[in-house]
Enzyme design. Structure first.
Site, PDB file in Angstrom:
ATOM      1  N   GLU A 244       0.942  -1.382   0.280  1.00  0.00           N
ATOM      2  CA  GLU A 244      -0.092  -0.195   0.060  1.00  0.00           C
ATOM      3  C   GLU A 244       0.729   1.548   0.123  1.00  0.00           C
ATOM      4  O   GLU A 244       0.658   2.880   0.283  1.00  0.00           O
ATOM      5  CB  GLU A 244      -1.223   0.393   1.011  1.00  0.00           C
ATOM      6  CG  GLU A 244      -1.658  -1.262   1.285  1.00  0.00           C
ATOM      7  CD  GLU A 244      -2.691  -0.931   2.821  1.00  0.00           C
ATOM      8  OE1 GLU A 244      -4.026  -0.390   2.606  1.00  0.00           O
ATOM      9  OE2 GLU A 244      -3.309  -2.261   3.230  1.00  0.00           O
TER      10      GLU A 244
ATOM     11  N   SER B 161      -9.822  -4.552  17.070  1.00  0.00           N
ATOM     12  CA  SER B 161      -9.078  -5.939  16.905  1.00  0.00           C
ATOM     13  C   SER B 161      -7.854  -5.689  16.479  1.00  0.00           C
ATOM     14  O   SER B 161      -6.627  -7.438  16.483  1.00  0.00           O
ATOM     15  CB  SER B 161      -9.697  -5.940  14.607  1.00  0.00           C
ATOM     16  OG  SER B 161     -10.860  -5.551  15.593  1.00  0.00           O
TER      17      SER B 161
ATOM     18  N   HIS C 208      -2.029  -2.523  17.870  1.00  0.00           N
ATOM     19  CA  HIS C 208      -0.492  -1.517  16.198  1.00  0.00           C
ATOM     20  C   HIS C 208      -1.513  -0.334  16.852  1.00  0.00           C
ATOM     21  O   HIS C 208      -2.293   0.035  15.902  1.00  0.00           O
ATOM     22  CB  HIS C 208       0.097  -2.452  15.903  1.00  0.00           C
ATOM     23  CG  HIS C 208       0.918  -0.758  14.809  1.00  0.00           C
ATOM     24  ND1 HIS C 208       2.088  -1.307  14.931  1.00  0.00           N
ATOM     25  CD2 HIS C 208       0.706  -0.036  14.865  1.00  0.00           C
ATOM     26  CE1 HIS C 208       2.673  -0.422  14.978  1.00  0.00           C
ATOM     27  NE2 HIS C 208       2.189   0.814  14.768  1.00  0.00           N
ATOM     28  N   LEU C 209      -1.031   0.615  17.706  1.00  0.00           N
ATOM     29  CA  LEU C 209      -1.426   2.081  17.567  1.00  0.00           C
ATOM     30  C   LEU C 209      -1.705   1.866  16.490  1.00  0.00           C
ATOM     31  O   LEU C 209      -1.058   2.847  15.058  1.00  0.00           O
ATOM     32  CB  LEU C 209      -0.556   3.037  18.854  1.00  0.00           C
ATOM     33  CG  LEU C 209      -1.557   4.068  18.891  1.00  0.00           C
ATOM     34  CD1 LEU C 209      -2.631   4.060  20.542  1.00  0.00           C
ATOM     35  CD2 LEU C 209      -1.230   5.785  19.216  1.00  0.00           C
ATOM     36  N   HIS C 210      -3.500   3.349  15.730  1.00  0.00           N
ATOM     37  CA  HIS C 210      -3.644   3.633  15.372  1.00  0.00           C
ATOM     38  C   HIS C 210      -4.952   3.998  15.952  1.00  0.00           C
ATOM     39  O   HIS C 210      -5.360   3.806  16.904  1.00  0.00           O
ATOM     40  CB  HIS C 210      -3.950   2.146  14.162  1.00  0.00           C
ATOM     41  CG  HIS C 210      -4.711   1.551  14.791  1.00  0.00           C
ATOM     42  ND1 HIS C 210      -4.803   0.347  15.144  1.00  0.00           N
ATOM     43  CD2 HIS C 210      -6.475   1.278  14.442  1.00  0.00           C
ATOM     44  CE1 HIS C 210      -5.967  -0.404  15.448  1.00  0.00           C
ATOM     45  NE2 HIS C 210      -6.865   0.242  14.916  1.00  0.00           N
ATOM     46  N   VAL C 211      -5.225   5.471  14.787  1.00  0.00           N
ATOM     47  CA  VAL C 211      -6.422   6.215  14.479  1.00  0.00           C
ATOM     48  C   VAL C 211      -6.680   6.653  13.450  1.00  0.00           C
ATOM     49  O   VAL C 211      -6.597   6.526  12.352  1.00  0.00           O
ATOM     50  CB  VAL C 211      -5.576   8.255  15.087  1.00  0.00           C
ATOM     51  CG1 VAL C 211      -6.274   9.119  15.487  1.00  0.00           C
ATOM     52  CG2 VAL C 211      -4.357   7.881  16.601  1.00  0.00           C
TER      53      VAL C 211
HETATM   54  P1  M7G Z   1      -9.568  -1.475  14.089  1.00  0.00           P
HETATM   55  O1  M7G Z   1     -10.098  -0.255  15.546  1.00  0.00           O
HETATM   56  O2  M7G Z   1      -7.889  -2.350  15.352  1.00  0.00           O
HETATM   57  O3  M7G Z   1     -10.711  -2.874  13.986  1.00  0.00           O
HETATM   58  O4  M7G Z   1      -8.525  -0.875  13.293  1.00  0.00           O
HETATM   59  P2  M7G Z   1     -11.742  -2.929  12.888  1.00  0.00           P
HETATM   60  O5  M7G Z   1     -12.169  -3.381  12.278  1.00  0.00           O
HETATM   61  O6  M7G Z   1     -12.518  -3.900  14.147  1.00  0.00           O
HETATM   62  O7  M7G Z   1     -12.009  -1.695  13.095  1.00  0.00           O
HETATM   63  C1  M7G Z   1      -8.050  -1.280  12.146  1.00  0.00           C
HETATM   64  C2  M7G Z   1      -8.873  -0.348  11.188  1.00  0.00           C
HETATM   65  O8  M7G Z   1      -7.331  -0.678  10.109  1.00  0.00           O
HETATM   66  C3  M7G Z   1     -10.093  -1.348  10.641  1.00  0.00           C
HETATM   67  O9  M7G Z   1     -10.957   0.142  10.281  1.00  0.00           O
HETATM   68  C4  M7G Z   1     -10.171  -1.272   9.319  1.00  0.00           C
HETATM   69  O10 M7G Z   1     -10.715  -1.023   8.541  1.00  0.00           O
HETATM   70  C5  M7G Z   1      -8.357  -1.602   8.736  1.00  0.00           C
HETATM   71  N1  M7G Z   1      -7.612  -2.243   7.602  1.00  0.00           N
HETATM   72  C6  M7G Z   1      -7.665  -3.747   8.034  1.00  0.00           C
HETATM   73  N2  M7G Z   1      -7.002  -4.248   7.601  1.00  0.00           N
HETATM   74  C7  M7G Z   1      -6.433  -5.266   7.816  1.00  0.00           C
HETATM   75  C8  M7G Z   1      -6.050  -2.770   6.602  1.00  0.00           C
HETATM   76  C9  M7G Z   1      -5.654  -3.157   5.704  1.00  0.00           C
HETATM   77  O11 M7G Z   1      -4.967  -4.491   4.932  1.00  0.00           O
HETATM   78  N3  M7G Z   1      -5.065  -1.949   5.033  1.00  0.00           N
HETATM   79  C10 M7G Z   1      -5.516  -0.703   5.283  1.00  0.00           C
HETATM   80  N4  M7G Z   1      -5.356   0.305   4.823  1.00  0.00           N
HETATM   81  N5  M7G Z   1      -6.683  -0.629   6.201  1.00  0.00           N
HETATM   82  C11 M7G Z   1      -6.309  -2.270   6.729  1.00  0.00           C
END
Ligand code: M7G
Length: 331
Positions: free
Chosen positions: A179, A266, A269-272
């Site tokens: 990506e 889910s 690893h810290l993300h916003v």
């Molecule tokens: P989360 O709060 O950990 O989980 O957010 P959730 O899916 O229960 O919301 C992870 C975010 O990363 C989500 O909004 C997913 O749609 C997004 N995401 C997950 N994967 C596996 C990917 C990926 O491979 N690429 C991108 N760009 N986003 C992803």
């Protein structure tokens, strides 16, 4: 009335992505597998897909989550009809076939067959999918859990250390193995740096349902629970520069953004999450989303706020973590 801003099309604000490229099916690169569908015209891997069951579907949201097999490997396929874009209306009206279904007084309904390029379905493929993926997408009853700081240490942390989804896809993004061409903004600084890119739930065709994620470069922050005042420079940097980058790229001001973290996430690893205000993004409800602005303020007043506070979140009926809370008599 649709406001003009929410109907703004992405190509009008200039992304490098061709519409076709943006539409391609993405693989969850979960197990370090190859990225599938990197070419604008991918071969149709789904022609081999064998459906086992429908995990959930919604006539209203026009999507369906399917469990099945792709070349003998477990897979989840998500199909979703994409929004009708204002900039395609003229082509849609001129290029479609129309057949009358009924006419009554001033009312009439038709079946409209749009040209194929205006009639796409976003397809997401997770392969190989783990049992946890299948559960994630299955429609299920949820229960609200109350987690004290001690519960986190004794119940949640041991569970997530053993049972959480792989974050290989996150590492691939940070290392530019996947990506890379989608990155909207990046700050290479190891402590406060991050990568901002479109969430794979967003087809990037219109800002109406804008959804980006900022992934911290630091790898040892699992979630909200790990945050202390020490992380304020990182959080402020993500907040400030993320908003600026979105304004520059998508012409969407901070006042139109909902910027938040999930607890539980889910992926640990810290993300916003950056979503457009007014777009009812999955998981933006009060039981799961914590506004980054609030997180920053809470940490400013108490460095141990998220270490010690009781946090509430929903868990699905068959989530193993829910089982652990039950066994511990916490539910
Ligand atoms: P989360 O709060 O950990 O989980 O957010 P959730 O899916 O229960 O919301 C992870 C975010 O990363 C989500 O909004 C997913 O749609 C997004 N995401 C997950 N994967 C596996 C990917 C990926 O491979 N690429 C991108 N760009 N986003 C992803």
């Amino acid at each position: 009335m649709a406001d003009t801003e929410s109907k703004r099309e992405i190509h009008a604000v200039g992304t490098e992505e061709s519409p076709q490229k943006a539409k391609r099916a993405k693989a969850d690169n979960e197990n370090g597998g190859e990225e599938i569908g990197n070419d604008p015209e991918s071969e149709n891997i789904l022609s081999e897909f064998k459906t086992s069951s429908v995990l959930s579907d919604s006539a209203r949201e026009k999507n369906i989550f399917i469990h099945g097999k792709l070349a003998d490997r477990e897979a989840v396929v998500i199909l979703e009809k994409t929004p009708i874009r204002e900039d395609s209306l003229a082509e849609l009206f001129v290029g479609s076939k129309l057949s009358l279904q009924m006419r009554n007084d001033i009312y009439s309904t038709y079946r409209l067959q749009a040209p194929p390029q205006l009639n796409e379905i976003k397809a997401t493929v997770v392969c190989p999918a783990t049992e946890k993926h299948v559960k994630k997408y299955q429609r299920q009853e949820s229960f609200l859990v109350e987690e004290t700081g001690e519960d986190y240490q004794s119940i949640t942390l041991p569970y997530i250390q053993k049972q959480s989804f792989s974050v290989q896809w996150v590492h691939n993004i940070l290392e530019k193995k996947a990506e890379a061409e989608k990155i909207v903004y990046e700050d290479p600084e190891p402590e406060v740096g991050f990568v901002l890119l479109p969430d794979f739930k967003w087809d990037q065709k219109q800002v109406d349902d804008l959804y980006l994620i900022a992934i911290a470069r630091q790898r040892d922050i699992r979630s909200l629970r790990d945050l202390t005042a020490e992380h304020l420079p990182l959080l402020q940097n993500i907040f400030q520069r993320g908003k600026e980058a979105i304004l520059q790229r998508y012409k969407l001001p901070a006042s139109k953004l909902r910027v938040y973290l999930h607890y539980q996430p889910s992926y640990y690893h810290l993300h916003v999450h950056f979503t457009k205000l007014g777009y009812d993004a999955p998981g933006c409800g009060v039981e799961r989303a914590h506004l980054l602005a609030d997180v920053i303020q809470n940490l400013q007043s108490d460095s141990r706020y998220y270490t010690s506070r009781t946090l509430y979140f929903p868990l699905r009926a068959d989530d193993g973590l829910l089982g652990r809370f039950r066994e511990a008599g916490r539910l």
